[in-house]
Design an enzyme around this catalytic site. Structure first.
Site, PDB file in Angstrom:
ATOM      1  N   SER A 130       0.830  -1.205   0.000  1.00 43.08           N
ATOM      2  CA  SER A 130       0.000   0.000   0.000  1.00 43.08           C
ATOM      3  C   SER A 130       0.863   1.252   0.000  1.00 43.08           C
ATOM      4  O   SER A 130       1.902   1.305   0.644  1.00 43.08           O
ATOM      5  CB  SER A 130      -0.915   0.019   1.224  1.00 43.08           C
ATOM      6  OG  SER A 130      -1.692   1.200   1.236  1.00 43.08           O
ATOM      7  N   LYS A 184      -4.386  -6.822   3.477  1.00 43.63           N
ATOM      8  CA  LYS A 184      -4.407  -5.706   2.519  1.00 43.63           C
ATOM      9  C   LYS A 184      -5.839  -5.414   2.058  1.00 43.63           C
ATOM     10  O   LYS A 184      -6.219  -4.250   1.878  1.00 43.63           O
ATOM     11  CB  LYS A 184      -3.531  -6.037   1.317  1.00 43.63           C
ATOM     12  CG  LYS A 184      -3.559  -4.989   0.185  1.00 43.63           C
ATOM     13  CD  LYS A 184      -3.172  -3.588   0.666  1.00 43.63           C
ATOM     14  CE  LYS A 184      -2.810  -2.644  -0.474  1.00 43.63           C
ATOM     15  NZ  LYS A 184      -3.835  -2.487  -1.491  1.00 43.63           N
ATOM     16  N   HIS A 187      -7.426  -3.523   4.817  1.00 44.43           N
ATOM     17  CA  HIS A 187      -6.856  -2.165   4.752  1.00 44.43           C
ATOM     18  C   HIS A 187      -7.630  -1.324   3.746  1.00 44.43           C
ATOM     19  O   HIS A 187      -8.021  -0.184   4.023  1.00 44.43           O
ATOM     20  CB  HIS A 187      -5.378  -2.235   4.360  1.00 44.43           C
ATOM     21  CG  HIS A 187      -4.783  -0.930   3.925  1.00 44.43           C
ATOM     22  ND1 HIS A 187      -5.034  -0.379   2.672  1.00 44.43           N
ATOM     23  CD2 HIS A 187      -3.955  -0.050   4.541  1.00 44.43           C
ATOM     24  CE1 HIS A 187      -4.396   0.767   2.557  1.00 44.43           C
ATOM     25  NE2 HIS A 187      -3.725   0.996   3.674  1.00 44.43           N
ATOM     26  N   ASN A 188      -7.866  -1.873   2.564  1.00 46.55           N
ATOM     27  CA  ASN A 188      -8.572  -1.128   1.523  1.00 46.55           C
ATOM     28  C   ASN A 188     -10.021  -0.869   1.910  1.00 46.55           C
ATOM     29  O   ASN A 188     -10.583   0.182   1.577  1.00 46.55           O
ATOM     30  CB  ASN A 188      -8.498  -1.869   0.195  1.00 46.55           C
ATOM     31  CG  ASN A 188      -7.128  -1.756  -0.446  1.00 46.55           C
ATOM     32  OD1 ASN A 188      -6.139  -1.471   0.219  1.00 46.55           O
ATOM     33  ND2 ASN A 188      -7.056  -2.004  -1.738  1.00 46.55           N
ATOM     34  N   GLU A 191      -9.980   1.943   4.178  1.00 46.37           N
ATOM     35  CA  GLU A 191      -9.708   3.117   3.339  1.00 46.37           C
ATOM     36  C   GLU A 191     -10.996   3.657   2.724  1.00 46.37           C
ATOM     37  O   GLU A 191     -11.233   4.873   2.710  1.00 46.37           O
ATOM     38  CB  GLU A 191      -8.717   2.724   2.250  1.00 46.37           C
ATOM     39  CG  GLU A 191      -8.339   3.795   1.267  1.00 46.37           C
ATOM     40  CD  GLU A 191      -7.460   3.239   0.154  1.00 46.37           C
ATOM     41  OE1 GLU A 191      -7.822   3.401  -1.030  1.00 46.37           O
ATOM     42  OE2 GLU A 191      -6.413   2.636   0.477  1.00 46.37           O
TER      43      GLU A 191
END
Length: 479
Positions: A130, A184, A187-188, A191
């Protein structure tokens, strides 16, 4: 004997090119390969002075340029293209060699690939990266999965090129097989939620308080000096301050209000449903993007009635920006809490040993959601590794409790003025749902038993029960 590369990168679009340059800048000899030879030549011609590159123009030449155990980083589109590249290189490799997929692959694909390559004696490392193209070049947050053995050789390289916070690399071994890509993905998802909440803050300050974009930019810059200090708040202020050169209008007013998405947010929501984890803040952010892009539907609904959007005045106006800051902070805590709960659930479901504190620690730099309060999340999990939710952690608990009057006022104002705040509203509903002594799910259980004999549990006896709803006396019996 010719010099060998310590690592190779195949797939030299922007992210692959920048990752290769980052490795070379840190003193690592990097083998380069791309399906189009021109990209390989171009990289060497433009950036060959940044370090040692070994260009290769065939798969065999690329593999031969690598020292053992060979380490190959794949930077191509997820799905079929990734499988195709793996099948191109795997037959040329030897047991113990490592293939790294540093793209945004679905973690289920990563698990499948890791198992298949492990049976061939190869290590497959699904790795979340990222930070965008800037992060890839100057220091991303890196989330490798795969075996512990593969991390022994790969880890030092990735830690070297990752972002650093307080001298610590923003890279750690996340867990086995698909753990890196799973983290990940979450995480997105966070986000998405974070960006939606920031966008709602902008809409509220403009629609309820009457601020111009440049004034809102100043508000965000002030927020960025406090507890909301983060990359997303920083860039939001820059975007809002920007004026379109062609029209002289605020940039945000000449951009179409239809947000696109690449799929990782949807994956997060889909897997949340599969795991039974309520990640409502992330889901609402994904749905908000979908709604923004539903232009025919929105056009058809333009005539629907709603309340007046007269801006606030007096005392309410004076305190509104501070109230929005409180609501934004509290809602962000909910979004992160939901994301970390999803990681916990995924670790339990798939047998991963994931250190949530370390995850928070490596998100402090390099990545898109890097933020000051990730230091507090890191500390919270260090103090209580089995923390059930960030909302019960001492510091976060007090901050959210202190924010809730402003939070409720902001949501109420939004409803009265007809300003959509799905992120703020669902975060508050989640918070209230968690703290409730009793939820109306008891009635839902009764309904399910009535029409489908699905049974229910009682608060005063063990076991499952069914009521014969169609009979006159509606007798209850154990099931």
């Amino acid at each position: 004997m010719s010099k060998k590369a310590s690592i190779g990168v195949t797939g030299l679009a922007v992210m692959g090119r920048n990752l290769a340059r980052n490795l070379a800048r840190h003193g690592h000899t990097v083998a380069l390969h791309n399906r189009s030879e021109e990209r390989t030549r171009s990289l060497v011609e433009q950036f060959g002075d940044e370090g040692d590159f070994i260009p290769a123009y065939s798969a065999q030449e690329f593999v031969d340029a690598l020292e053992r155990p060979r380490q190959i980083v794949i930077m191509v589109k997820a799905g079929g293209p990734t499988d195709a590249v793996i099948e191109e290189f795997a037959p040329l490799l030897e047991p113990g060699d490592v293939i790294v997929d540093a793209g945004n692959a679905h973690f289920a694909d990563t698990r499948r690939r890791e198992k298949a390559l492990r049976e061939r004696g190869l290590h497959f490392v699904g790795t979340g990266v990222s930070g965008g193209e800037e992060g890839a070049l100057n220091g991303p947050s890196i989330m490798p999965g795969g075996s512990k053995e593969s991390y022994e050789s790969l880890g030092p390289l990735f830690e070297d090129i990752s972002a650093k916070v307080d001298g610590e690399p923003c890279c750690t071994h996340i867990g086995a097989d698909g753990a890196g890509h799973f983290v990940k993905m979450v995480h997105n998802g966070i986000e998405y939620a974070d960006m939606q909440l920031i966008a709602e803050s902008f809409d509220l300050l403009r629609g309820a308080a009457g601020y111009a974009p440049a004034e809102i930019a100043d508000v965000f810059r002030t927020w960025n000096t406090g507890r909301l200090d983060s990359y997303l708040i920083e860039i939001t202020a820059d975007v809002l301050k920007h004026v379109d050169a062609a029209t002289g209008k605020p940039f945000v007013d000449v951009v179409e209000d239809a947000a696109e998405q690449k799929g990782t947010g949807r994956w997060t929501v889909q897997i949340g449903l599969d795991l039974g984890v309520p990640i409502s803040g992330i889901a609402e952010a994904v749905f908000a993007r979908s709604l923004s892009g539903s232009k025919p539907l929105r056009s058809a609904a333009q005539g629907l009635g709603g309340p007046s959007r007269a801006p606030l005045t007096g005392a309410a106006l004076e305190t509104f920006a501070d109230d929005v800051e409180q609501a934004l902070y509290a809602s962000k805590v909910v979004a992160y809490a939901q994301g970390f709960n999803q990681i916990q659930a995924g670790a339990s479901e798939y047998g991963w040993d994931i250190d949530l504190g370390r995850v928070a620690s490596i998100w402090r730099g390099g990545c898109i959601i890097r933020a000051k309060f990730l230091n507090d999340i890191t500390a919270a999990y260090a103090d209580e590794p089995g923390l059930p939710t960030l909302l019960t952690s001492g510091g976060f608990r007090k901050a959210v409790e202190d924010a809730q009057d402003s939070w409720r006022s902001v949501v109420s104002t939004a409803v009265k003025l007809g300003i959509p705040t799905p992120g703020f509203s669902t975060a508050l509903a989640y918070y209230d749902g968690l703290r409730a002594d009793r939820l109306p799910a008891a009635l839902v259980q009764g309904q399910r038993d009535y029409f489908g004999a699905h049974t229910y549990r009682r608060v005063d006896r063990e076991g499952s029960f069914h009521t014969a709803w169609a009979t006159e006396d509606r007798t209850e019996s154990p099931s």
